[in-house]
Design an enzyme around this catalytic site. Structure first.
Site, short mmCIF file in Angstrom:
data_model
loop_
_atom_site.label_atom_id
_atom_site.label_comp_id
_atom_site.label_asym_id
_atom_site.label_seq_id
_atom_site.Cartn_x
_atom_site.Cartn_y
_atom_site.Cartn_z
CG HIS A 120 -2.04 -1.14 1.14
ND1 HIS A 120 -2.56 -1.52 0.05
CD2 HIS A 120 -2.23 -1.93 2.24
CE1 HIS A 120 -3.35 -2.51 0.43
NE2 HIS A 120 -3.27 -2.80 1.73
ZN ZN Z 1 -3.88 -7.61 2.73
#
Ligand code: ZN
Length: 298
Positions: A120
């Site tokens: 992320h």
């Molecule tokens: Zn994940």
């Protein structure tokens, strides 16, 4: 046997208000040793990575501010961990573990990082417990140093690899493939080179059929000479965050599809751990250990 990056600092600082089973980072190595899948000598302890390879994948100003503990309150909130020197050291050691693992995989065929898969983290921001994107740093390193011509990042965590997609949006030498639950975080997804979205409660049959339809053909098309595999086990039905309904055996078959396809073609693989949030720690360890068990049988 295969090289495995591990350092005691990989143990997560548990964020305030969360009860994530963060000690999987300590228990997985013990399980691997216990089963004889790994020996002590397979583990290597990475130093913190130097900054130039980090700058190649991340915005320099962001990376320097993260290392100096100068992120804003808002940035810290998006990440989910308080800033600390220990957290910085952890991220830098994990990134180095993935780079070094990738280099070792050219010799051994496959290498692991007990942590990592921080997909992320985008070029200039951290989010979702990810600050430095270990596999992105390593992928950029390989292509920049002429060690790989075409890299594939295969991200099979239940969450989209949005940070990885962002970092390589304009890098044709790194192909980003993410197969994830459509309705899971991140809710505003980035565009990977190939995104495959699964509906809520997709089971083994749906998941594995789709992966078999996709992955070997993708390898054929992209022709990677190196693969990074983000092998998150949050696709399990028991996972507290994931919206899919795979079994532990289905998750193991997923690993088989990826690792056997790569192995048959002689493509080296670096594998980072990714997510896993089942309530029983035993489930998480068992599912992660399966990736190593599959690798041991190649
Ligand atoms: Zn994940």
């Amino acid at each position: 046997m295969f090289p495995i990056a591990f350092h005691p600092i990989f143990k997560y600082p548990v964020p305030e208000g969360h009860r994530f089973p963060m000690d999987k980072y300590e228990l997985l190595p013990l399980q691997l040793l216990h089963e004889g899948i790994a020996e002590e000598s397979d583990f290597f302890s990475p130093e913190p990575i130097d900054m130039p390879p980090v700058y190649a994948a991340h915005d320099r100003v962001y990376a320097d501010r993260f290392v100096a503990g100068q992120l804003s309150r808002q940035e810290v909130r998006r990440i989910g961990f308080e800033q600390s020197p220990r957290l910085v050291e952890r991220e830098l050691r994990i990134a180095r573990g993935t780079v070094d693992g990738a280099l070792k995989a050219f010799e051994t065929g496959i290498a692991f990082n007990i942590a990592g898969g921080t997909h992320h983290a985008s070029r200039d921001a951290g989010e979702g417990f990810c600050m430095i994107n270990d596999q992105a740093v390593a992928a950029q390193y390989l292509v920049d140093h002429g060690m790989a011509r075409q890299v594939l990042i295969a991200d099979l965590d239940v969450h989209q690899g949005n940070g990885t997609a962002d970092i390589f949006a304009n890098e044709p030498r790194v192909f980003t493939f993410s197969m994830h639950a459509k309705n899971n975080y991140p809710f505003r997804k980035k565009k990977s080179d190939l995104d495959v979205e699964l509906p809520d409660r997709a089971d083994d049959s749906i998941y594995l059929t789709l992966l078999l339809d996709t992955f070997p053909a993708l390898i054929e098309r992209v022709k990677p000479d190196f693969i990074f595999y983000q092998a998150g086990v949050d696709i399990l039905a028991t996972d507290k965050l994931g919206r899919l309904s795979c079994t532990i055996d289905g998750c193991r078959q997923r690993d088989e599809i990826v690792l056997q396809t790569a192995s048959k073609l002689g493509i080296p693989v670096q594998c980072s751990m990714g997510g896993g949030y089942s309530p029983q720690l035993k489930t998480i360890i068992d599912a992660h250990a399966n990736t190593y068990r599959v690798a041991g049988q190649l």
